[in-house]
Structure formats: C-alpha cells, structure tokens
Write an enzyme that holds these catalytic residues in place. Structure first.
Site, PDB file in Angstrom:
ATOM      1  N   HIS A  96      -1.660   1.543  -4.132  1.00  0.00           N
ATOM      2  CA  HIS A  96      -2.013   2.962  -3.944  1.00  0.00           C
ATOM      3  C   HIS A  96      -1.121   3.909  -4.744  1.00  0.00           C
ATOM      4  CE1 HIS A  96      -4.056   1.755   0.110  1.00  0.00           C
ATOM      5  NE2 HIS A  96      -4.775   1.432  -0.943  1.00  0.00           N
ATOM      6  N   CYS A 123      -5.148  13.198 -19.872  1.00  0.00           N
ATOM      7  CA  CYS A 123      -4.790  12.038 -20.717  1.00  0.00           C
ATOM      8  C   CYS A 123      -4.140  10.911 -19.922  1.00  0.00           C
ATOM      9  CB  CYS A 123      -3.876  12.473 -21.859  1.00  0.00           C
ATOM     10  SG  CYS A 123      -2.189  12.860 -21.357  1.00  0.00           S
ATOM     11  N   ASN A 179       3.406  -6.856  13.484  1.00  0.00           N
ATOM     12  CA  ASN A 179       3.014  -5.489  13.819  1.00  0.00           C
ATOM     13  C   ASN A 179       3.241  -5.296  15.319  1.00  0.00           C
ATOM     14  OD1 ASN A 179       1.403  -3.035  14.247  1.00  0.00           O
ATOM     15  ND2 ASN A 179       0.442  -3.502  12.280  1.00  0.00           N
ATOM     16  N   GLY A 238       3.003  -4.576   8.919  1.00  0.00           N
ATOM     17  CA  GLY A 238       3.012  -3.124   9.109  1.00  0.00           C
ATOM     18  C   GLY A 238       1.847  -2.369   8.509  1.00  0.00           C
ATOM     19  N   THR A 239       0.676  -2.977   8.558  1.00  0.00           N
ATOM     20  CA  THR A 239      -0.513  -2.223   8.116  1.00  0.00           C
ATOM     21  C   THR A 239      -1.572  -2.243   9.214  1.00  0.00           C
ATOM     22  OG1 THR A 239      -2.300  -2.046   6.494  1.00  0.00           O
ATOM     23  CG2 THR A 239      -1.419  -4.262   6.843  1.00  0.00           C
ATOM     24  N   GLN A 255       0.857  -1.195   0.000  1.00  0.00           N
ATOM     25  CA  GLN A 255       0.000   0.000   0.000  1.00  0.00           C
ATOM     26  C   GLN A 255       0.888   1.239   0.000  1.00  0.00           C
ATOM     27  OE1 GLN A 255      -3.362  -0.573   3.088  1.00  0.00           O
ATOM     28  NE2 GLN A 255      -1.856  -2.147   3.563  1.00  0.00           N
TER      29      GLN A 255
HETATM   30  C1  BJW Z   1       4.800  -1.106  12.358  1.00  0.00           C
HETATM   31  C2  BJW Z   1       5.967  -0.512  12.694  1.00  0.00           C
HETATM   32  C3  BJW Z   1       7.083  -1.210  12.511  1.00  0.00           C
HETATM   33  C4  BJW Z   1       4.352   0.977  13.070  1.00  0.00           C
HETATM   34  N1  BJW Z   1       6.979  -2.476  12.008  1.00  0.00           N
HETATM   35  N2  BJW Z   1       4.608  -2.287  11.854  1.00  0.00           N
HETATM   36  C5  BJW Z   1     -15.166  -0.977   2.847  1.00  0.00           C
HETATM   37  C6  BJW Z   1     -15.572  -0.555   4.105  1.00  0.00           C
HETATM   38  C7  BJW Z   1     -15.439   0.783   4.490  1.00  0.00           C
HETATM   39  C8  BJW Z   1     -14.899   1.724   3.627  1.00  0.00           C
HETATM   40  C9  BJW Z   1     -14.472   1.301   2.402  1.00  0.00           C
HETATM   41  C10 BJW Z   1     -14.640  -0.019   2.023  1.00  0.00           C
HETATM   42  N3  BJW Z   1     -14.145  -0.149   0.779  1.00  0.00           N
HETATM   43  C11 BJW Z   1     -13.669   1.059   0.379  1.00  0.00           C
HETATM   44  C12 BJW Z   1     -13.879   1.970   1.334  1.00  0.00           C
HETATM   45  C13 BJW Z   1     -13.521   3.415   1.298  1.00  0.00           C
HETATM   46  C14 BJW Z   1     -12.050   3.665   1.578  1.00  0.00           C
HETATM   47  C15 BJW Z   1     -11.679   3.067   2.931  1.00  0.00           C
HETATM   48  O1  BJW Z   1     -11.103   2.005   3.043  1.00  0.00           O
HETATM   49  N4  BJW Z   1     -11.976   3.771   4.000  1.00  0.00           N
HETATM   50  C16 BJW Z   1     -11.687   3.281   5.355  1.00  0.00           C
HETATM   51  C17 BJW Z   1     -10.549   4.122   5.955  1.00  0.00           C
HETATM   52  C18 BJW Z   1     -12.928   3.359   6.149  1.00  0.00           C
HETATM   53  N5  BJW Z   1     -11.214   3.147   0.522  1.00  0.00           N
HETATM   54  C19 BJW Z   1     -11.000   3.839  -0.594  1.00  0.00           C
HETATM   55  O2  BJW Z   1     -11.480   4.946  -0.786  1.00  0.00           O
HETATM   56  C20 BJW Z   1     -10.141   3.173  -1.640  1.00  0.00           C
HETATM   57  N6  BJW Z   1     -10.778   3.225  -2.893  1.00  0.00           N
HETATM   58  C21 BJW Z   1     -11.813   2.451  -3.178  1.00  0.00           C
HETATM   59  O3  BJW Z   1     -12.259   1.654  -2.389  1.00  0.00           O
HETATM   60  O4  BJW Z   1     -12.295   2.635  -4.459  1.00  0.00           O
HETATM   61  C22 BJW Z   1     -13.564   2.100  -4.766  1.00  0.00           C
HETATM   62  C23 BJW Z   1     -14.569   3.130  -4.359  1.00  0.00           C
HETATM   63  C24 BJW Z   1     -14.510   4.378  -4.948  1.00  0.00           C
HETATM   64  C25 BJW Z   1     -15.433   5.330  -4.576  1.00  0.00           C
HETATM   65  C26 BJW Z   1     -16.367   5.021  -3.600  1.00  0.00           C
HETATM   66  C27 BJW Z   1     -16.380   3.771  -2.997  1.00  0.00           C
HETATM   67  C28 BJW Z   1     -15.462   2.811  -3.390  1.00  0.00           C
HETATM   68  C29 BJW Z   1      -8.854   3.942  -1.849  1.00  0.00           C
HETATM   69  C30 BJW Z   1      -7.982   3.935  -0.636  1.00  0.00           C
HETATM   70  C31 BJW Z   1      -6.743   4.802  -0.907  1.00  0.00           C
HETATM   71  C32 BJW Z   1      -5.915   4.970   0.346  1.00  0.00           C
HETATM   72  N7  BJW Z   1      -4.985   6.019   0.137  1.00  0.00           N
HETATM   73  C33 BJW Z   1      -4.007   6.316   1.161  1.00  0.00           C
HETATM   74  C34 BJW Z   1      -3.277   7.606   0.800  1.00  0.00           C
HETATM   75  C35 BJW Z   1      -2.292   7.381  -0.346  1.00  0.00           C
HETATM   76  C36 BJW Z   1      -1.701   8.683  -0.776  1.00  0.00           C
HETATM   77  C37 BJW Z   1      -0.822   9.282   0.284  1.00  0.00           C
HETATM   78  O5  BJW Z   1       0.262   8.729   0.509  1.00  0.00           O
HETATM   79  O6  BJW Z   1      -1.206  10.307   0.847  1.00  0.00           O
HETATM   80  O7  BJW Z   1      -3.102   5.231   1.307  1.00  0.00           O
HETATM   81  S1  BJW Z   1      -4.720   6.455   2.779  1.00  0.00           S
HETATM   82  C38 BJW Z   1      -3.371   5.744   3.637  1.00  0.00           C
HETATM   83  O8  BJW Z   1      -3.854   4.537   4.297  1.00  0.00           O
HETATM   84  C39 BJW Z   1      -2.378   5.309   2.559  1.00  0.00           C
HETATM   85  C40 BJW Z   1      -2.015   3.939   3.032  1.00  0.00           C
HETATM   86  O9  BJW Z   1      -1.529   3.163   1.953  1.00  0.00           O
HETATM   87  C41 BJW Z   1      -3.318   3.406   3.619  1.00  0.00           C
HETATM   88  C42 BJW Z   1      -3.154   2.277   4.573  1.00  0.00           C
HETATM   89  O10 BJW Z   1      -2.437   2.675   5.695  1.00  0.00           O
HETATM   90  P1  BJW Z   1      -1.374   1.665   6.335  1.00  0.00           P
HETATM   91  O11 BJW Z   1      -0.317   1.366   5.361  1.00  0.00           O
HETATM   92  O12 BJW Z   1      -2.089   0.540   6.943  1.00  0.00           O
HETATM   93  O13 BJW Z   1      -0.694   2.625   7.435  1.00  0.00           O
HETATM   94  P2  BJW Z   1      -1.217   3.066   8.879  1.00  0.00           P
HETATM   95  O14 BJW Z   1      -0.522   4.302   9.238  1.00  0.00           O
HETATM   96  O15 BJW Z   1      -2.693   3.046   8.946  1.00  0.00           O
HETATM   97  O16 BJW Z   1      -0.732   1.881   9.839  1.00  0.00           O
HETATM   98  C43 BJW Z   1       0.635   1.634  10.100  1.00  0.00           C
HETATM   99  C44 BJW Z   1       0.749   0.340  10.844  1.00  0.00           C
HETATM  100  O17 BJW Z   1       2.118   0.048  10.996  1.00  0.00           O
HETATM  101  C45 BJW Z   1       0.138   0.396  12.248  1.00  0.00           C
HETATM  102  O18 BJW Z   1      -0.655  -0.780  12.455  1.00  0.00           O
HETATM  103  C46 BJW Z   1       1.354   0.363  13.181  1.00  0.00           C
HETATM  104  O19 BJW Z   1       1.120  -0.322  14.413  1.00  0.00           O
HETATM  105  C47 BJW Z   1       2.344  -0.390  12.312  1.00  0.00           C
HETATM  106  N8  BJW Z   1       3.746  -0.140  12.593  1.00  0.00           N
HETATM  107  N9  BJW Z   1       5.673   0.800  13.143  1.00  0.00           N
HETATM  108  C48 BJW Z   1       5.757  -2.971  11.700  1.00  0.00           C
HETATM  109  N10 BJW Z   1       8.298  -0.743  12.814  1.00  0.00           N
END
Ligand code: BJW
Length: 240
Positions: A120, A131, A213, A187-188, A102
């Site tokens: 992502h 385009c 994690n 790490g997610t 991600q």
């Molecule tokens: C360690 C550590 C160490 C710390 N070692 N670990 C179903 C249900 C509800 C909602 C939805 C659903 N389906 C879709 C949705 C909507 C939405 C969504 O999911 N919302 C929820 C938040 C509720 N999803 C979307 O909108 C997606 N699109 C989509 O579904 O399209 C279809 C659609 C379109 C229109 C309408 C409806 C559907 C797109 C999601 C795009 C996410 N984008 C981001 C930003 C990217 C750009 C940027 O960089 O700014 O992506 S958001 C952000 O979160 C980023 C990440 O990739 C993503 C995930 O985060 P991640 O990687 O898990 O990080 P953290 O910070 O959350 O967690 C870090 C973890 O690491 C923690 O657990 C720590 O404990 C751990 N950690 N140190 C190992 N050393």
C-alpha cells in the site's frame, strides 16, 4: 497464549517463510489502527475510507495532504516495537524470507527489515500526479509543494481505496505465497483485498498458515493455527 509444538517444529524446519503484516503490528508502537476504534478511523468527521480514497485526491487534494501531514507528524516520534524487531531478526534465518506489509509507516524498515514488499505504498514518499516521480519526504522540513521534475501536483505515495497496487508488488507477493511452507499473518483485519488474498494463496499451496491477532478475523477459519494475542508479546515467544 502459546505456540504449539507443531508450529515450533515448522518454524525450525521451514526454508521458505512469508509474513503478512497489517496495522496491528504497529499498534504497540502507538500507531492507531484503521478499524476497531483506532483513532485513524475518523478524521475531521470523515471516515478514513472516504479521506483515504482516490475520489478525495481528485476532489480535495489539500485535505488529503492535511490528513497525511498530520499522520507523518504523529509517526515521526514513534519507534519500532518488539514485533517489528523480531520480524527483522527472522530475515536471515530462512533460505527464503518474504515480508509483505500493508503498512505505510516504514517501521519495519526502521527495525532493520530489508526488501519489504509494500503493498500500500509509503507515507514517507510523495509522487507526482503527472510524471509519477517519487520524492522522499522523510527528512524534516517542509515537503515540496510541486513536483521537482515537472512542477505538477504531488500526492502521498500510498494506495488508496479504488486504486491499483504498485506495479508487480502483489504479483511478487502472490508468487512467494504460492511457494512458502509457512505463512504468518500478523495484525491485519483481513478485510482489504487483494492483500487478504495472500494467506488464501499460501493455504491453497499447502502452507501452514498461522494468524497472530488479539481478535478473530475473517481469515481465522482458514488458518491452521490462531494465536490470540498482541504481536509484540507473541512474536518473541518464537525465540524461547
Ligand atoms: C493487533 C494488535 C496488536 C490490534 N497485535 N494485532 C474483493 C472483494 C471486495 C472488495 C474488493 C475486492 N478486491 C478489491 C476490493 C476493493 C478494495 C477492498 O478491499 N475493499 C474492502 C474493504 C471491501 N480494495 C482496493 O480498493 C485495493 N485496490 C484494488 O483492489 O485495486 C484493484 C481495483 C481497482 C479499482 C476497482 C476495483 C479493483 C486498494 C486497497 C488500498 C487500501 N488502502 C488503505 C489506506 C492506505 C493509505 C492510508 O494509510 O491512509 O490501506 S485502507 C487501510 O486498510 C490501509 C491498510 O493497509 C488496510 C488494511 O488494514 P489492516 O492493516 O488490516 O488494519 P486494520 O485496522 O483493519 O486491522 C488491524 C488489526 O490489527 C485488527 O485485526 C486488530 O485486531 C489487530 N491488532 N492490535 C496484533 N497489538
């Protein structure tokens, strides 16, 4: 913090392995995570899910660029950590290895991982809002102001909230998840869909699912094994 004999055996014998990574895998490189108090959670008073949203691209593209330019500047000096390096070593070890991330930071590729499935997008690319022509903005210097093909506005080539994932990326990851024997979730926070659905697919297909994690996540309960610790400390243990 240890790896069970069962996981060791499965890791040694598996043919098809899928790894799903999130921001935590880059945390030890100095990349802030999004949630859990990470420094990317707020930018100039705006929560990241507001500034990293499709609505913001429509309303205030310059502000979105300011936020992404800032992050690229931070990332430019950061290097892969032990977790990225360990995952890169795994790619030639299994008959079928799939790395799904991600993360938009490109650190897996910097560590030597190939064929990374980027759900992502990538912060080192810009794409045309008309385009969709893709521009490499990883080299030093100023990024282009407008599309080099058609002259329209450029935006970061990342997937923001409410946007669709790159065509085919999730489908490919889901297909690999449905036939992997071992799925490592590293790490997610497991909060963002559809990415968080990948371990669910693997589990439903009878894979052994393991989470790495320091904190529990909503995915922990479905996992066969949870290793509580930092990725950069846990993953090298797979070698010993
Ligand atoms: C360690 C550590 C160490 C710390 N070692 N670990 C179903 C249900 C509800 C909602 C939805 C659903 N389906 C879709 C949705 C909507 C939405 C969504 O999911 N919302 C929820 C938040 C509720 N999803 C979307 O909108 C997606 N699109 C989509 O579904 O399209 C279809 C659609 C379109 C229109 C309408 C409806 C559907 C797109 C999601 C795009 C996410 N984008 C981001 C930003 C990217 C750009 C940027 O960089 O700014 O992506 S958001 C952000 O979160 C980023 C990440 O990739 C993503 C995930 O985060 P991640 O990687 O898990 O990080 P953290 O910070 O959350 O967690 C870090 C973890 O690491 C923690 O657990 C720590 O404990 C751990 N950690 N140190 C190992 N050393």
């Amino acid at each position: 913090m240890q790896i069970s004999p069962e996981l060791r055996r499965r890791f040694a014998e598996a043919n098809r392995v899928l790894v799903l990574t999130g921001a935590g895998v880059s945390a030890e490189s100095g990349v802030p995570t999004f949630r859990g108090g990470g420094q990317t959670s707020i930018w100039k008073g705006l929560p990241f899910d507001v500034i990293s949203s499709a609505t913001m691209v429509e309303r205030d593209l310059p502000a979105v660029w300011e936020w992404f330019d800032y992050r690229r500047n931070v990332l430019a000096s950061l290097t892969p950590n032990a977790a990225h390096q360990e995952i890169a070593r795994w790619q030639d070890r299994f008959a079928e290895f799939t790395l799904v991330t991600q993360n938009v930071d490109g650190l897996h590729q910097k560590a030597g991982s190939r064929d990374v499935v980027e759900l992502h997008g990538n912060i080192w690319r810009a794409r045309c809002t008309r385009c969709r022509f893709s521009h490499d903005i990883s080299t030093e210097g100023k990024r282009p102001d407008a599309c080099l093909e058609c002259g329209n506005f450029l935006r970061p080539d990342v997937v923001l909230f409410g946007e669709m994932l790159p065509l085919g990326a999730f489908e490919f990851a889901a297909e690999r998840a449905a036939r992997c024997e071992l799925c490592l979730v590293i790490g997610t926070s497991g909060l963002v869909y559809p990415a968080a659905g990948i371990p669910e697919i693997a589990k439903a297909a009878d894979a052994y699912v393991c989470e790495v994690n320091p904190e529990p996540t909503p995915l922990s309960d479905l996992c066969d094994e949870v290793i509580t610790g930092k990725a950069g400390e846990v993953l090298p243990l797979f070698r010993s």
